[in-house]
Every structure is written in C-alpha cells, then in structure tokens.
Scaffold this motif. Structure first.
Motif, mmCIF file in Angstrom:
data_model
loop_
_atom_site.group_PDB
_atom_site.id
_atom_site.type_symbol
_atom_site.label_atom_id
_atom_site.label_comp_id
_atom_site.label_asym_id
_atom_site.label_seq_id
_atom_site.Cartn_x
_atom_site.Cartn_y
_atom_site.Cartn_z
ATOM 1 N N PHE A 1 34.528 41.687 34.675
ATOM 2 C CA PHE A 1 35.022 40.317 34.507
ATOM 3 C C PHE A 1 34.760 39.900 33.065
ATOM 4 N N GLN A 2 35.762 39.262 32.455
ATOM 5 C CA GLN A 2 35.682 38.841 31.057
ATOM 6 C C GLN A 2 35.978 37.356 30.937
ATOM 7 N N ASP A 3 35.226 36.683 30.070
ATOM 8 C CA ASP A 3 35.468 35.269 29.797
ATOM 9 C C ASP A 3 36.680 35.151 28.883
ATOM 10 N N LEU A 4 37.650 34.318 29.260
ATOM 11 C CA LEU A 4 38.867 34.188 28.470
ATOM 12 C C LEU A 4 38.633 33.412 27.181
ATOM 13 N N TYR A 5 37.747 32.452 27.190
ATOM 14 C CA TYR A 5 37.526 31.647 25.993
ATOM 15 C C TYR A 5 36.945 32.479 24.863
ATOM 16 N N SER A 6 35.884 33.204 25.128
ATOM 17 C CA SER A 6 35.170 33.927 24.081
ATOM 18 C C SER A 6 35.513 35.406 24.018
ATOM 19 N N GLY A 7 35.957 36.001 25.125
ATOM 20 C CA GLY A 7 36.185 37.434 25.169
ATOM 21 C C GLY A 7 34.964 38.234 25.562
ATOM 22 N N MET A 8 33.899 37.592 25.984
ATOM 23 C CA MET A 8 32.664 38.285 26.338
ATOM 24 C C MET A 8 32.779 38.917 27.732
ATOM 25 N N ILE A 9 32.270 40.152 27.870
ATOM 26 C CA ILE A 9 32.203 40.813 29.174
ATOM 27 C C ILE A 9 31.033 40.205 29.936
ATOM 28 N N LEU A 10 31.314 39.566 31.063
ATOM 29 C CA LEU A 10 30.299 38.831 31.807
ATOM 30 C C LEU A 10 29.584 39.700 32.831
ATOM 31 N N SER A 11 30.289 40.561 33.510
ATOM 32 C CA SER A 11 29.665 41.388 34.553
ATOM 33 C C SER A 11 30.522 42.626 34.752
ATOM 34 N N TRP A 12 29.895 43.665 35.323
ATOM 35 C CA TRP A 12 30.625 44.899 35.593
ATOM 36 C C TRP A 12 29.873 45.715 36.630
ATOM 37 N N ARG A 13 30.616 46.514 37.368
ATOM 38 C CA ARG A 13 30.071 47.436 38.352
ATOM 39 C C ARG A 13 30.806 48.769 38.226
ATOM 40 N N VAL A 14 30.102 49.852 38.476
ATOM 41 C CA VAL A 14 30.656 51.198 38.383
ATOM 42 C C VAL A 14 30.620 51.830 39.766
ATOM 43 N N ASP A 15 31.728 52.465 40.137
ATOM 44 C CA ASP A 15 31.808 53.162 41.418
ATOM 45 C C ASP A 15 32.714 54.373 41.248
ATOM 46 N N ARG A 16 32.832 55.149 42.306
ATOM 47 C CA ARG A 16 33.651 56.353 42.237
ATOM 48 C C ARG A 16 35.139 56.041 42.207
ATOM 49 N N SER A 17 35.506 54.886 42.689
ATOM 50 C CA SER A 17 36.904 54.474 42.681
ATOM 51 C C SER A 17 36.943 52.954 42.594
ATOM 52 N N GLU A 18 38.137 52.432 42.295
ATOM 53 C CA GLU A 18 38.305 50.979 42.270
ATOM 54 C C GLU A 18 38.478 50.492 43.706
ATOM 55 N N ASN A 19 37.554 49.673 44.172
ATOM 56 C CA ASN A 19 37.596 49.197 45.548
ATOM 57 C C ASN A 19 37.185 47.740 45.591
ATOM 58 N N LYS A 20 37.478 47.123 46.735
ATOM 59 C CA LYS A 20 37.215 45.694 46.874
ATOM 60 C C LYS A 20 35.727 45.388 46.879
ATOM 61 N N GLU A 21 34.891 46.347 47.303
ATOM 62 C CA GLU A 21 33.454 46.111 47.303
ATOM 63 C C GLU A 21 32.928 45.978 45.881
ATOM 64 N N ALA A 22 33.413 46.834 44.983
ATOM 65 C CA ALA A 22 32.980 46.741 43.589
ATOM 66 C C ALA A 22 33.440 45.433 42.955
ATOM 67 N N VAL A 23 34.642 44.980 43.312
ATOM 68 C CA VAL A 23 35.128 43.704 42.779
ATOM 69 C C VAL A 23 34.247 42.559 43.277
ATOM 70 N N ARG A 24 33.889 42.588 44.553
ATOM 71 C CA ARG A 24 33.034 41.531 45.108
ATOM 72 C C ARG A 24 31.680 41.491 44.422
ATOM 73 N N LEU A 25 31.082 42.651 44.228
ATOM 74 C CA LEU A 25 29.751 42.687 43.635
ATOM 75 C C LEU A 25 29.789 42.286 42.164
ATOM 76 N N ALA A 26 30.833 42.703 41.432
ATOM 77 C CA ALA A 26 30.948 42.290 40.032
ATOM 78 C C ALA A 26 31.156 40.776 39.932
ATOM 79 N N PHE A 27 31.956 40.231 40.827
ATOM 80 C CA PHE A 27 32.133 38.773 40.853
ATOM 81 C C PHE A 27 30.813 38.080 41.178
ATOM 82 N N GLY A 28 30.062 38.646 42.121
ATOM 83 C CA GLY A 28 28.776 38.048 42.470
ATOM 84 C C GLY A 28 27.784 38.103 41.331
ATOM 85 N N ASP A 29 27.767 39.196 40.560
ATOM 86 C CA ASP A 29 26.872 39.271 39.407
ATOM 87 C C ASP A 29 27.196 38.193 38.384
#
Length: 658
Positions: free
Chosen positions: A299-327
């Motif tokens: 997830f990236q902040d649109l105003y500044s361009g800063m990377i706010l959170s990230w998660r790494v997994d074996r594939s792109e899945n909804k669980e990784a999106v949820r956890l990155a959003f939660g972080d």
C-alpha cells in the motif's frame, strides 16, 4: 499571383451564354452579342488568365468569366440578385466558413510562403495609408513599388487577390496557393488494397517483402504497378495512428495519446492510498525447501508516495492484501480513499464486499460486508497494469531495477523478461529470511531517499519527510481495538482441548483461563499467519468475542529458566483460582456438616404404615391347607409336565402321518 484564385472562388464563373441569360443592365441579351463584347473589350487578356477568365473544362470547351469582367452596373445588379437570393443567416454562415477555410489554409503553409504573404500585405498596407493621407492611388502604387523594388503589375495582381475580402483577411488571401505535385502514378485499386492488407498486420512485415509478393500477383494478372518508393510514400501518407494500430496493437496506440497528469497535492497524508501486487524477479527458498518467485502486496500513500505497508507471500492472494491493509491501519490509521486493481484478490468480498460498483464476482444481498466497507474507505477501481492510474507501479519499477539486483541476491536474479536471463540464471536461491531482511532495509531506504522530483517533495524532501510533515497536521482516523481484529485471518471449527482448554493451531498452543469454560467446544479464532507468537483472538461460533489467548511456546527439555517461569505461572494460576474459590464459598466444610447433621436428626422419626394387606391361605377342597413346597419339588413337577406334553405331541404327529 495565386491569391487571385481564392478571391475568385467567392464569386461564380459564367460562360457567355450564362451572362446573356442573366439579362444584366449594360449587357447584350444574346450569346452572340456577349461574344462580340468580349472580343471588342479584350476580356481574354493573357495577363488576366485565372483572375477574370479561364478555359472551360468539360465537353464543348470555351471560356468562363467572373463578374469582375462585367461593367460596374452589371456587376452591381448581379451582386444584388445574389444577396436577395440568400438569407442573412446563410450569407453570414457562408462568409464565416470562407474566412475559417482561408485562415486554416494559411496556418498550414510553411514559413517561407507566409513571409511572402506578409511582404505583400505590408506593401498594400503602405499604399492604403498613402491613399488615406490624400495621395492618388496610382502615385502611391508607383512610389511604393520603387521603394520596395517590386513591379507595378505585381502590386495590381495582389489587389486582384484581395478583391472581395475585408482588410483583416488580406494576409491569408495574399498567401500563394500551391497544390503541390500530384502523383501521376496509377495503381490498380485491387492491387493497392492487397498491398495495404499485407503491410498493415501485427506481424510487421517489411514493405519490400510485401511489394515483391504484389509484383508476382501483378505479373499473373497483368497489372502495371508504380515503383516501390512511390507506393511506400503513398503508404506513409496514411494516418500514423492507423499504421500503429494495425502493426503494433492497441497498447502502442494508447501510448500515442498523451497521458493524464494528475496533481496529488489535493490530498493530505493518508487521505488516499493505492495498492497493487508485485512479483519479484528473484528466486527465493522458502522454509519447506520449495523455490519460487515471491509476490509482494503493498500500500502506498498517494500524497507523498511513501510505501506504508507490505506483505510477502508465495502468490498474490486476498489474505496478503488483508494483512497488508491491517498493517497500514495499525501503524498509521484508516484512509478515506483507496485505489485498487479490480482483480480477484483485491475485489474479494472479505475486503470490498458491499461496494456497489465492484464488478467482480456475483453480488448477493446476503454477502458479508468487507473490511474496507466497514471502515468507511471509499474504494475506486483502476485498470490492471496501468501505471497512470496507480502510481505504485512506478515504485515497483524502481524496486525491480534497484532492489532486485541487490548484491545479496547475486545468482538469484531471474531477469525482467524471458529473453533477459543473466548468465548465472537460477544458480542459487536466496533464503526467505535473508530476502525479507534485505527488502525491509531497501524499502526504508526507498522512503527515506531525499531529492524526490515530485510536486509534493519539490526535489528536496524524501517521501517519508513529505508524509510526516502532512501527517502531523492532518485529521487521521485511528482504528479501535475491535477494528484491528477485522483484518486477521479467521479459522473456523477449532476444537478446544477437553482436558486443559488449550487451542492448537499450526503447531502452536494457545491458552487462557476463559477457555476452560469452552472445553470440547468448537470456536472461531483470528490470527496473523506471519506472526503466530501474537495473541490468538477467540470467538464463539455465533460471532461473540471471548478474549485473547497468548501463545505457549515449546521449550527445551533442559531449559531450567523456562521451567521455572512455567512453574511460577502455573502456581499463580492455581493460587488465583483458590482465592476465587474461597471468595465464592462462604461456609466451611465443618459448618456445612453441622447444618446437614441437624437436618438428618430432624428427619429421623418413626414411620407407620397406613395400608395393611390381610393374609389369605391357599384353599384345597373345603379345607384350608397351608401349602409348603420346597424348590426341588417344584422343579421335579415342572419337568414331569414337560415330558408328558412332548409325548402327547409325538402321538398326535404319528396319527396324522399314518
């Protein structure tokens, strides 16, 4: 000069017969009379060809004349007739169209031709200025012609070119009108269509190859073809966007249209974010020994361009999106807007369920409300693989260039395309812990690098500095403790141990005293799969929250300190339970025994029967006899009766068969 043609286009061309038919004042009414007038007055002067007369094209030949060849009274009458025939609106529209066409043609001319028109306009303007000052026109023409070293006949030709135009439109009217060299080659239409169909293909064949194939077909059909260069020039005159679309595809055509530049300074920090997934060009070795390319969801902040959170997994899945959003929500807060890719993982109902414009999956009335929807995040969908709509694509490109080629990943880099494989391709794989540690450091450096050339950073600040400055003065929505549990993964039908109330999940044990009330029951737990040592949140199957259960890790058999801590915790638990039990019991065992002994003494009284059954002896004949038979006699009597019954059955059966 060429401008006379433009002036003449504003008036009709007429033959001698058409002039006679007009019945104009001062002109003969027959064709013969008009022809004699033409010969006597010299209308066919060679120097005026193309200005007042021209050869008639078409069958019969002859000549055509403009109204400027007619006497003044005839010309005025013809003009009045034309004005009466046209309405004011039509005349105004026609005049505006002619002016627009005139200026459009002028703007399309090269600078050298514009310079010639400007010189002619400057000369005519000087003559008109002298005339307004009182000089006779012939004298003014001669004087200016001598100063500018231009012929008097040329100046009069310029006046012919601007005849009928307002002075404000003299400049484009004086511009030369060169039609250019017209192609003289003649290509059969069928051959030209074959050449276009062959050349305008996504396989992008060379024009020479297409021309050679056409030559073979033309020889078989008896066609005469122009040269290859001639047809190539004709092909190049097609619209460039048509050639690009036919030979390079839709994406190349899209690149011809200028991208939209969006100013993100209208936001403040964390007001709007965007998210996407990125597959790293690095081979990673996971804990189980498998090797693959990891996928990062960020997830990236649109105003500044800063990377706010990230998660790494074996594939792109909804669980990784949820956890990155939660972080992101856990550390910074809840955004107001979020731009997402309308893919299967980002459009999952657990994330964006309830959004009306979620064009992915079937939307049902009873579907669960997504996490973003519950938190009041307005979701905007973007085009997949579109860097213009998701600025995070630009950040991923930097990471693919800088981070993926880090020295720690030497030998594990795969190349960004199948055709760009390095010499040491797949020679090694980076352990997952080394990979995570490296990209953590590099993403921090990405956020902290100063001199970012964006509208917000101004070439001086870093993404992190721009974010911090706006974050400190902006209204930020923080998540409650209940909201923080929404993005954790849920596991249903987890059994609580019947003996001690522990929960076993992914080889970890969790326990809390409230679980003792639910031993042997199924519960729902929420957890972070990448942080299994954190507390496990436990719910009833109906959704009621029970509490958080800490993780009890396994320790070494000879770990004395761990054993001591475990013993202390167990003694504390037992002591607290004894104190709670003492608080619940207000009477001791002796007091309870004394109470129940008094109750027994009070109830120990004599018992009388109120119903008596009389004794009735057995009767034999008229004498009452007390029949006393022991058990052996009864058994003997029973056996004798059974033997007699069996003998009787045999006799009956023999009599029936005999």
């Amino acid at each position: 000069m060429g401008g006379a043609q433009t002036a003449a286009e504003q008036v009709p061309w007429m033959t001698a017969a058409e002039i006679a038919a007009q019945a104009l004042p001062g002109m003969p009414g027959t064709k013969r009379g008009v022809q004699e007038r033409i010969d006597s007055e010299g209308w066919l002067a060679p120097d005026r060809e193309g200005q007042t007369w021209r050869k008639r094209s078409g069958r019969g030949g002859g000549y055509e004349f403009t109204p400027y060849s007619l006497p003044l009274e005839a010309r005025a009458a013809l003009l009045l007739r034309r004005e009466q025939e046209q309405s004011p609106e039509a005349k105004s529209a026609a005049f505006e169209r002619s002016r627009e066409d005139l200026w459009r043609r002028y703007e399309g001319l090269p600078d050298n031709l514009k310079a010639r028109a400007q010189r002619a306009f400057r000369i005519l303007d000087a003559i008109e200025t002298l005339v307004l000052a009182g000089t006779r026109k012939n004298a003014a023409v001669c004087q200016v012609a001598q100063l500018e070293r231009v012929g008097r006949r040329t100046i009069m030709g310029w006046y012919q070119a601007v005849r009928g135009f307002d002075r404000g439109d003299w400049l484009p009217a004086l511009a030369p009108q060169y039609a250019g060299r017209q192609p003289t080659s003649d290509c059969p239409p069928e051959a030209w269509e074959m050449l276009k169909s062959d050349y305008l293909r996504v396989e992008q064949p060379r024009f020479s190859d297409c021309y050679r194939r056409l030559e073979r077909e033309a020889e078989a059909r008896g066609w005469s073809l122009p040269s290859e260069k001639t047809l190539k020039r004709r092909m190049d005159r097609l619209d460039p966007q048509l050639i690009v679309l036919a030979r390079e595809g839709v994406d190349a055509l899209k690149a011809l249209y200028p991208v939209q530049k969006r100013d993100r300074r209208c936001f403040h920090a964390l007001e709007a974010v965007n998210a996407d997934g990125h597959k790293w060009d690095v081979f990673v070795k996971w804990e189980d020994g498998n090797i693959g390319r990891p996928v990062m969801t960020a997830f990236q902040d649109l105003y500044s361009g800063m990377i706010l959170s990230w998660r790494v997994d074996r594939s792109e899945n909804k669980e990784a999106v949820r956890l990155a959003f939660g972080d992101m929500v856990e550390e910074f807060g809840i955004p107001d807007h979020c731009w997402l890719d309308n893919g299967r993982n980002f459009a999952s109902k657990w994330l964006t369920g309830g959004v009306e414009n979620r064009f992915r999956f079937r939307i049902r009335d009873d579907e669960p409300v997504g996490i973003m929807t519950q938190m009041g995040v307005q979701v905007h969908w973007t085009t997949p693989y579109s860097g213009q709509s998701k600025p995070i694509e630009r950040a991923f490109r930097d990471m693919a260039q800088n981070v993926a080629k880090h020295p720690a990943f030497a030998g594990a880099w795969t190349g960004n395309t199948p055709l760009a494989k390095p010499e040491n391709y797949a020679s090694t794989a980076v352990p997952i812990d080394v990979f995570l540690k490296t990209i953590t450091t590099e993403i921090r450096e990405h956020n902290a690098r100063t001199g970012r050339r964006t509208a917000v950073c101004g070439g001086k600040l870093s993404f992190q500095q721009a974010f911090a400055a706006s974050y400190a003065v902006s209204p930020i929505r923080k998540a409650t403790s209940e909201q923080r549990r929404l993005w954790l993964l849920a596991a249903e039908a987890i059994k609580v141990d019947r003996r001690d109330g522990t929960i076993k999940l992914l080889e970890n044990r969790y326990w809390a005293d409230f679980l003792l009330d639910h031993r042997g029951q199924s519960v729902v737990v929420r957890f972070d799969p990448q942080n299994l040592q954190a507390d496990l949140h436990v719910y009833r199957t109906c959704g009621t929250y029970l509490g958080a259960a800490p993780c009890h890790e396994a320790v070494g058999f000879a770990d004395v300190d761990a054993a001591r801590r475990h013993g202390q915790a167990r003694r504390a638990f037992m002591r607290a339970t004894r104190e709670a039990l003492a608080a619940e019991k207000s009477l001791s065992a002796q007091e309870m025994a004394a109470v129940y002994s008094r109750e027994i003494e009070a109830e120990n009284t004599e018992i009388e029967t109120k119903v008596v059954r009389p004794f009735r002896p057995a009767v034999q004949g008229n004498t009452a006899l007390a029949v006393e038979m022991d058990e052996a006699a009864l058994i003997a009597r029973e056996e004798e009766e059974q033997a007699q019954t069996a003998a009787l059955r045999k006799v009956i059966q023999f009599s029936r068969t005999g």
